[in-house]
Design a protein around this motif. Structure first.
Motif, PDB file in Angstrom:
ATOM      1  N   TRP A   3       1.274  -1.383  -0.256  1.00 54.78           N
ATOM      2  CA  TRP A   3       0.449  -0.214   0.172  1.00 54.78           C
ATOM      3  C   TRP A   3       0.768   1.104   0.437  1.00 54.78           C
ATOM      4  O   TRP A   3       0.364   2.517  -0.301  1.00 54.78           O
ATOM      5  CB  TRP A   3      -1.062  -0.178   1.009  1.00 54.78           C
TER       6      TRP A   3
ATOM      7  N   ALA B 127       1.746   3.921  -3.064  1.00 56.08           N
ATOM      8  CA  ALA B 127       0.189   3.964  -4.063  1.00 56.08           C
ATOM      9  C   ALA B 127      -0.501   5.290  -3.099  1.00 56.08           C
ATOM     10  O   ALA B 127      -0.741   7.355  -3.108  1.00 56.08           O
ATOM     11  CB  ALA B 127      -0.870   3.470  -4.095  1.00 56.08           C
TER      12      ALA B 127
ATOM     13  N   SER C   7      -9.411   5.421  -8.891  1.00 55.97           N
ATOM     14  CA  SER C   7      -8.772   4.074  -8.190  1.00 55.97           C
ATOM     15  C   SER C   7      -7.699   4.079  -7.538  1.00 55.97           C
ATOM     16  O   SER C   7      -7.102   5.457  -7.843  1.00 55.97           O
ATOM     17  CB  SER C   7      -8.861   2.955  -9.300  1.00 55.97           C
TER      18      SER C   7
ATOM     19  N   GLY D  41      -4.736   2.652  -7.855  1.00 55.24           N
ATOM     20  CA  GLY D  41      -3.596   2.834  -8.435  1.00 55.24           C
ATOM     21  C   GLY D  41      -2.428   1.480  -7.921  1.00 55.24           C
ATOM     22  O   GLY D  41      -1.792   1.001  -8.264  1.00 55.24           O
ATOM     23  N   LEU D  42      -3.280   0.534  -7.438  1.00 53.76           N
ATOM     24  CA  LEU D  42      -3.103  -0.591  -6.649  1.00 53.76           C
ATOM     25  C   LEU D  42      -4.101  -1.976  -7.719  1.00 53.76           C
ATOM     26  O   LEU D  42      -4.926  -1.643  -8.070  1.00 53.76           O
ATOM     27  CB  LEU D  42      -3.739  -1.098  -5.307  1.00 53.76           C
ATOM     28  N   LEU D  43      -3.177  -2.949  -7.806  1.00 56.56           N
ATOM     29  CA  LEU D  43      -3.812  -4.133  -8.115  1.00 56.56           C
ATOM     30  C   LEU D  43      -3.906  -5.131  -7.447  1.00 56.56           C
ATOM     31  O   LEU D  43      -2.649  -6.051  -6.961  1.00 56.56           O
ATOM     32  CB  LEU D  43      -2.381  -5.063  -9.159  1.00 56.56           C
TER      33      LEU D  43
ATOM     34  N   HIS E 160      -4.981  -9.047  -6.307  1.00 56.46           N
ATOM     35  CA  HIS E 160      -4.880 -10.884  -6.779  1.00 56.46           C
ATOM     36  C   HIS E 160      -5.691 -11.421  -5.722  1.00 56.46           C
ATOM     37  O   HIS E 160      -4.814 -10.761  -4.586  1.00 56.46           O
ATOM     38  CB  HIS E 160      -3.478 -10.897  -6.707  1.00 56.46           C
TER      39      HIS E 160
ATOM     40  N   GLN F  95      -7.404 -10.795 -11.226  1.00 50.87           N
ATOM     41  CA  GLN F  95      -6.896  -9.364 -11.019  1.00 50.87           C
ATOM     42  C   GLN F  95      -7.882  -7.964 -11.285  1.00 50.87           C
ATOM     43  O   GLN F  95      -8.334  -8.144 -12.597  1.00 50.87           O
ATOM     44  CB  GLN F  95      -5.728  -8.754 -11.408  1.00 50.87           C
ATOM     45  N   GLN F  96      -7.769  -7.286 -10.509  1.00 45.37           N
ATOM     46  CA  GLN F  96      -8.877  -6.026 -10.702  1.00 45.37           C
ATOM     47  C   GLN F  96      -7.900  -4.142  -9.782  1.00 45.37           C
ATOM     48  O   GLN F  96      -7.380  -5.197  -8.999  1.00 45.37           O
ATOM     49  CB  GLN F  96     -10.341  -5.880 -10.427  1.00 45.37           C
ATOM     50  N   ARG F  97      -8.483  -3.166 -10.663  1.00 44.94           N
ATOM     51  CA  ARG F  97      -7.724  -2.220  -9.913  1.00 44.94           C
ATOM     52  C   ARG F  97      -8.621  -1.543  -8.963  1.00 44.94           C
ATOM     53  O   ARG F  97      -8.424  -1.293  -8.189  1.00 44.94           O
ATOM     54  CB  ARG F  97      -6.647  -1.368 -10.958  1.00 44.94           C
TER      55      ARG F  97
ATOM     56  N   GLU G  21     -11.325  -5.736  -3.950  1.00 44.50           N
ATOM     57  CA  GLU G  21     -11.175  -6.194  -2.625  1.00 44.50           C
ATOM     58  C   GLU G  21     -12.111  -5.903  -1.703  1.00 44.50           C
ATOM     59  O   GLU G  21     -12.093  -6.955  -1.151  1.00 44.50           O
ATOM     60  CB  GLU G  21      -9.970  -4.703  -2.254  1.00 44.50           C
TER      61      GLU G  21
END
Length: 620
Positions: free
Chosen positions: A129, A132, A195, A197-199, A201, A212-214, A219
């Motif tokens: 984290w 970002a 968003s 800016g994190l991916l 998984h 995976q999604q941003r 999450e």
């Protein structure tokens, strides 16, 4: 659940002590103690990775075979393809066996109860984290991102802990605490159509396929799925041979159904099969059926055990028929595409077995209640149904390993045969008229209950940034000051309103405040160098009244329309425009915001509106 922001007061900036006191080790979670479903899911993920590797090798070999005209190379490629295809077949069989695991996940009680289906938790990769969030804090909030290292570490420790929660109420509280923090993060850091800016998984719970999604909503949805899955594990391991264990199992399955229902209603863009609307609907039905089964089992336990009178036995027959009807509905859903393509076959087989088993039990209890000729007809259907359940059990290799299930089915068949042998007339089955179906009916329909988020109170980890009503990525503001002003004959020439942060509601023309450049709609964030974003109205007024001849130094922020980027400038909107801008951006005037898990994800989130306190102070 409405997580609470903690007003900091004059000492709100000193939060390092709080973070150190809280500690970075989360209770209720042992990262080294993998649960049985967790170990199973890890093996699924490893096998799936091996399958992916073999598929890539096969694709490369096929491309080489098509591209070359050399006979010797082609012969070598054919041998390689044969080897790869054999490896793939073995891996797929291993994956099918893992997916087909049906665990008798009970507590090892003396009573014999039918095994339940617990759901494995979704697994996830570690997430950084730091970069970002520090960039966002520095860029949008105008503060030193490096100074929030303790808060970021606390968030990372919490996420690390939820990867292996304990199968207990402590594990549920841990997951819900992290989910509530995600609600705060969503409100504070995620701008509209933006968003972090994190991916993110996560691995599919049913197949082990990675996704995976941003979007932070992914999450949140995955954590909500795990809350439901953990409820299924807690329900499956209860001792249902006693009333208290049965009640706990019913509650757990109802909570699981509620979690999957909420997820289905809010998550419209499923990146993995287990979170698709079809899968979530199936899981909701499955948990409702298992709760209904526990309700039926509770009726057979002392002191609720039903006496052997006809009316009571007919009620039991209808209750068993209700359980059978619920499992038939689940079986129909599992047999339809796309669910049948990825739901484990032993699940489908076990649900089919239970549908036949409880239908047979319904006819058995009906036969016990009757004294005339239909008695043998119902016993006939009970025996045939229990024999069919045993046949279905024997067909599935995974179910054959569940000895407890076979013991339950065999005992039910023995009871029906013994009851039939007690009859005076030994008529052949063919001479017995066909018994009618038992109409399903229940006195206690399972309730789909949402997880009790309200029971887990959390404090916004990043509360030091200020109240969410103003200081979030949805708002833009300009920092002004520090400005210095001294008391005039009529005071400072301003009127204050609200709490955390305190709002300048009016400025008297020609007064000290106007001369210092303060405007209507400014929020006071610092007073004589002390951060006061979280101060109450009375605290700010008391500080201003205590100012001597030396005067006071203030820092204020002004909310800007979304079209105007934050920065320095001379133009200030009027109070009405500021309040409209703030309302559009999701904040209320002075009241500290409370983040709520509804909507649970982020696709249908509406602008959150705070409430103005509406009281005015006299001019200090």
């Amino acid at each position: 659940m409405i997580p609470e922001e903690r007003p900091g007061g004059p000492g709100a900036g000193e939060d390092s002590t709080r973070l150190q006191a809280a500690g970075s080790v989360r209770k209720g979670c042992d990262p080294l103690a993998q649960t049985a479903p967790g170990r199973l899911q890890s093996r699924r993920a490893r096998v799936h990775q091996q399958i992916t590797k073999e598929l890539r090798m096969r694709t490369g070999a096929e491309n080489l075979y098509r591209a070359t005209s050399n006979a010797q190379v082609r012969e070598t490629v054919v041998l390689e393809l044969s080897y790869v295809n054999s490896s793939l077949q073995l891996l797929k069989e291993e994956l099918e066996e893992l997916n087909g695991s049906v665990e008798a996940d009970g507590p090892g009680s003396q009573g014999i109860t039918v095994p339940m289906i617990p759901l494995g938790l979704k697994e996830t990769k570690e997430l950084d984290w730091s970069t970002a969030l520090k960039e966002l804090i520095s860029g949008h909030f105008g503060e030193d991102g490096a100074s929030y290292g303790a808060e970021i570490r606390e968030l990372e420790d919490l996420r690390q802990a939820i990867r292996t929660p304990s199968r207990s109420e402590a594990g549920l509280e841990l997951l819900m605490a992290y989910y509530n923090q995600l609600c705060f993060l969503d409100t504070r850091f995620v701008a509209p159509a933006g968003s972090l800016g994190l991916l993110f998984h996560w691995y599919d719970s049913l197949t082990g396929v990675p996704a995976q999604q941003r979007a932070l909503a992914f999450e949140k949805g995955s954590v909500l799925f795990n809350i439901g899955a953990l409820h299924t594990q807690i329900g499956a391991r209860q001792d249902r041979s006693c009333p208290e264990g049965t009640r706990r199992a019913i509650k757990a399955f109802q909570r699981a159904a509620g979690a999957f229902s909420l997820l289905r209603e809010n998550f419209s863009q499923a990146p993995s099969p287990d979170m698709s609307p079809a899968s979530l609907s199936m899981l909701e039905q499955l948990m409702t059926a298992q709760a209904q089964e526990c309700i039926f089992e509770g009726l057979l336990l002392p002191p609720l055990a039903t006496p052997q009178d006809g009316v009571a036995q007919l009620c039991l027959a209808q209750e068993a028929a209700q359980v059978a009807a619920e499992y038939r509905l689940v079986h129909q859903t599992m047999a339809q595409p796309p669910v049948r393509d990825y739901v484990p076959f032993p699940w489908t087989a076990l649900v089919h077995v239970k549908a036949e088993h409880f239908c047979a039990l319904a006819h058995y209890h009906a036969a016990v209640a009757l004294c005339d000729s239909p008695r043998k007809a119902h016993l006939k259907r009970a025996i045939l149904g229990q024999e069919e359940a045993l046949r279905l059990h024997a067909v599935c290799r995974a179910l054959r390993r569940v000895d407890l299930l076979q013991a339950v089915l065999a005992r039910a068949l023995r009871c029906s045969l013994a009851k039939y042998s007690e009859l005076d007339r030994e008529d052949d089955f063919l001479e017995t008229s066909e018994a009618p179906d038992i109409q399903p009916k229940t006195q206690q329909k399972p309730e789909i209950r949402a997880p009790s988020f309200s029971s887990v109170k959390v404090t916004d980890i990043f509360h030091r940034l200020g109240p969410l009503s103003v200081f979030s990525a949805k708002n833009c503001w300009r920092l002004v000051g520090p400005v210095h002003m001294t008391r005039g004959e009529a005071g400072f020439g301003l009127t204050l309103r609200g709490d955390a942060p305190v709002l300048i509601a009016a400025v008297i023309p020609g007064g000290p405040a106007a001369a210092a450049g303060l405007q209507e709609g400014d929020y006071i964030v610092s007073l004589n160098g002390q951060p006061c974003k979280w101060w109450k109205h009375a605290e700010v007024v008391a500080q201003l009244k205590g100012v001597g001849d030396e005067g006071v130094s203030l820092q204020v922020v002004t909310l800007l329309p979304r079209a105007e980027p934050p920065g320095t400038g001379h133009h200030r909107p009027a109070l009405g425009g500021l309040l409209r801008s703030q309302k559009e951006c999701g904040g209320g005037t002075p009241a500290p915001a409370r983040a709520s898990p509804r909507p649970f994800l982020g696709w249908s989130r509406k602008a959150k509106r705070g409430k103005s306190r509406g009281r005015l102070s006299p001019q200090p």
